[in-house]
Design a protein around this motif. Sequence first.
Motif, PDB file in Angstrom:
ATOM      1  N   PRO A 327      -2.281   9.212 -58.764  1.00  0.00           N
ATOM      2  CA  PRO A 327      -1.472   9.717 -58.888  1.00  0.00           C
ATOM      3  C   PRO A 327      -1.366  10.335 -60.386  1.00  0.00           C
ATOM      4  N   PHE A 328      -0.493  11.605 -60.450  1.00  0.00           N
ATOM      5  CA  PHE A 328      -0.356  12.220 -61.730  1.00  0.00           C
ATOM      6  C   PHE A 328       1.409  12.539 -61.745  1.00  0.00           C
ATOM      7  N   GLU A 329       1.901  12.548 -63.111  1.00  0.00           N
ATOM      8  CA  GLU A 329       3.222  12.997 -63.230  1.00  0.00           C
ATOM      9  C   GLU A 329       3.206  14.470 -63.301  1.00  0.00           C
ATOM     10  N   GLU A 330       4.153  14.832 -62.409  1.00  0.00           N
ATOM     11  CA  GLU A 330       4.402  16.390 -62.286  1.00  0.00           C
ATOM     12  C   GLU A 330       5.646  16.692 -61.421  1.00  0.00           C
ATOM     13  N   PRO A 331       6.866  17.477 -62.178  1.00  0.00           N
ATOM     14  CA  PRO A 331       7.952  17.491 -61.299  1.00  0.00           C
ATOM     15  C   PRO A 331       7.840  18.145 -59.935  1.00  0.00           C
ATOM     16  N   ASN A 347       0.610  15.635 -55.631  1.00  0.00           N
ATOM     17  CA  ASN A 347       0.422  15.006 -56.993  1.00  0.00           C
ATOM     18  C   ASN A 347      -0.661  13.942 -56.999  1.00  0.00           C
ATOM     19  N   VAL A 348      -1.664  14.167 -56.592  1.00  0.00           N
ATOM     20  CA  VAL A 348      -2.589  13.190 -56.521  1.00  0.00           C
ATOM     21  C   VAL A 348      -4.118  13.768 -56.666  1.00  0.00           C
ATOM     22  N   LEU A 349      -4.809  13.213 -57.696  1.00  0.00           N
ATOM     23  CA  LEU A 349      -6.041  13.667 -57.823  1.00  0.00           C
ATOM     24  C   LEU A 349      -7.123  12.667 -56.948  1.00  0.00           C
ATOM     25  N   LYS A 350      -8.057  13.437 -56.278  1.00  0.00           N
ATOM     26  CA  LYS A 350      -8.993  12.438 -55.578  1.00  0.00           C
ATOM     27  C   LYS A 350     -10.618  12.597 -56.050  1.00  0.00           C
ATOM     28  N   TYR A 351     -11.095  11.374 -56.039  1.00  0.00           N
ATOM     29  CA  TYR A 351     -12.354  11.283 -56.855  1.00  0.00           C
ATOM     30  C   TYR A 351     -13.439  10.876 -55.725  1.00  0.00           C
ATOM     31  N   LEU A 352     -14.627  10.870 -55.617  1.00  0.00           N
ATOM     32  CA  LEU A 352     -15.732  10.301 -54.958  1.00  0.00           C
ATOM     33  C   LEU A 352     -16.453   9.645 -56.049  1.00  0.00           C
ATOM     34  N   ILE A 353     -16.894   8.300 -55.935  1.00  0.00           N
ATOM     35  CA  ILE A 353     -17.659   7.807 -56.830  1.00  0.00           C
ATOM     36  C   ILE A 353     -18.875   7.098 -56.098  1.00  0.00           C
ATOM     37  N   GLY A 354     -20.088   6.964 -56.847  1.00  0.00           N
ATOM     38  CA  GLY A 354     -21.138   6.562 -56.350  1.00  0.00           C
ATOM     39  C   GLY A 354     -21.937   5.398 -57.175  1.00  0.00           C
ATOM     40  N   TYR A 448     -10.701  -0.164 -66.313  1.00  0.00           N
ATOM     41  CA  TYR A 448      -9.891   0.625 -67.137  1.00  0.00           C
ATOM     42  C   TYR A 448      -8.623   0.941 -66.185  1.00  0.00           C
ATOM     43  N   ALA A 449      -7.433   0.718 -66.833  1.00  0.00           N
ATOM     44  CA  ALA A 449      -6.474   0.614 -66.191  1.00  0.00           C
ATOM     45  C   ALA A 449      -5.627   2.105 -65.986  1.00  0.00           C
ATOM     46  N   MET A 450      -6.244   2.742 -66.900  1.00  0.00           N
ATOM     47  CA  MET A 450      -5.660   4.287 -66.927  1.00  0.00           C
ATOM     48  C   MET A 450      -6.141   5.050 -65.463  1.00  0.00           C
ATOM     49  N   PRO A 454      -0.076   6.269 -63.001  1.00  0.00           N
ATOM     50  CA  PRO A 454       0.183   7.548 -62.932  1.00  0.00           C
ATOM     51  C   PRO A 454      -0.325   8.454 -64.209  1.00  0.00           C
ATOM     52  N   VAL A 455      -0.827   9.533 -64.120  1.00  0.00           N
ATOM     53  CA  VAL A 455      -1.526  10.065 -65.249  1.00  0.00           C
ATOM     54  C   VAL A 455      -0.460  11.245 -65.936  1.00  0.00           C
ATOM     55  N   GLU A 456      -0.205  11.194 -67.209  1.00  0.00           N
ATOM     56  CA  GLU A 456       0.514  12.075 -67.758  1.00  0.00           C
ATOM     57  C   GLU A 456      -0.012  13.656 -67.694  1.00  0.00           C
TER      58      GLU A 456
END
Length: 493
Positions: A327-331, A347-354, A448-450, A454-456
């Motif tokens: 999730p990221f911060e956005e009004p 308000n989310v970013l989705k990633y695929l990781i291999g 890595y907790a970041m 939520p992402v700024e």
Amino acid sequence: MVHTCVVAGCRNRRTPGTTLSFYRFPRDPERKQRWIAAVNRDGWVPNDGSRLCSTHFISGKQVKNPRSPDYVPSVFTTAPLSPEMKEPGALEILDKQEARVEAANALLFLQGQGRSVAGEQGQEEHPEDREQEAIVDESASSSLSSDEDDEDSDESVSDSKKGKYAQTSDVPVNFEDILKALKKENQALRESVEKMSLSENSLRNDAEKVKFYTGLPNYFVLETVMWLLAPHMDGMKNVKLSKFQQLLLTLMRLRLDLRNQDLAYRFGVKVSTVIRTVHRMVNIMSSTLVPTAVFWPSRAELRKNLPAALRTSYPDCAVIIDCFTVPFEEPVSQGNQQQHEMGISNNVLKYLIGVAPQGVVTFVSRGVLGNVSDKSLAEGCGFLCKLLPGDIVLASRDLDIGGSVAARGALFKFVGNSECSPLADTSSETVSVQRHVERVISMVKQRYAMLTGPVESPFTAACERTSNLSTFDKIVQVACALNNLCISAAPLE
């Protein structure tokens, strides 16, 4: 700006790599006057650019405590000063101390004679006489301390008392031992301060501290990363932070997800400096570490290093995949408010990781905005192009990409909980593989907790036209590259 010490005969200058410190003259008028008197230059008045180097203080730095010997500079010689300069001999120090003791004893003796004469002349002692005696004592002690050039006032007074007692009991005072004890205490305090700071020396012999702040296993790996990045940091002009501090600040931001203000307090800089440093370092690590640390291995290399249990069950396993959202911060605007009430959030970013079976990240997609399906993400991020005919793709949950994987001649295998899908294998061997898959994926996301958000918004808004990647996309890739430098998950045996 290059500063030169104002002391006559001192040639010390602020140059790159020097360990000396340079101090302004104090604002307090009384203390400033004492500094000017200590410098002892006839008719000279300091200006805003006047500086005094740390070699003129006993401990190597100024101290704001009036009771400290370094409240006023006291180390002056006629020869040019330098950090490698030899200290005065023990005999010279002893002679000075004995001279001060004799002067103090004579002064105390004269004061005692004055009191005895006053006692003979009158039996009654008035309060104003007591005040006068107190003033005389105070002035005597202050005059004694003003004559000191190398030691503090408290130490000279104590030495005077010791001299008085030593004279009465005929026991000499060993000032050399006292000096050694003070030096030892000073060194212990310096080591204590160094251990509490976030510097190279404090991290060099503390692997747990390195792991906590950076996520890297030890200082050797951290030093290797610094060695790789240093040539690319030459163009970064930051007078407040060294190259090592810039790297450490960025890794702490990724590892602990600390707020910018918190990092500003820790490193003694402004919030704008923290933001600028993180963005620059992420760009450098993205172009330097990611291409060399995150790559798709050959089939021969995969089979050579395949864990024993997977070699039996899935000898052609090429990758373990999963999708995660951040999730990221956005009004939320009025148009998005209705979607939010319906359970739809953009308000989310989705990633695929291999991840390779050994725990090394071999692929990570760019972030896709909103609730996009797993199938659409896999087909649009370039992951399928990496597969070869006969490859096996494992996942701990059903991602609905079996058809897309089959179109490339590969096989998608879901090894998750049998309650989630009737197609899941329930054998004990597959359950063991499932645990390994879940451990590998969680290791990458939790290091890595970041990455948990939520992402700024500044990290998601800033994109480069050349790569079409947001700053947070680069942060995800950098986190995966740093993960590959760490000890991977324990392979199945």
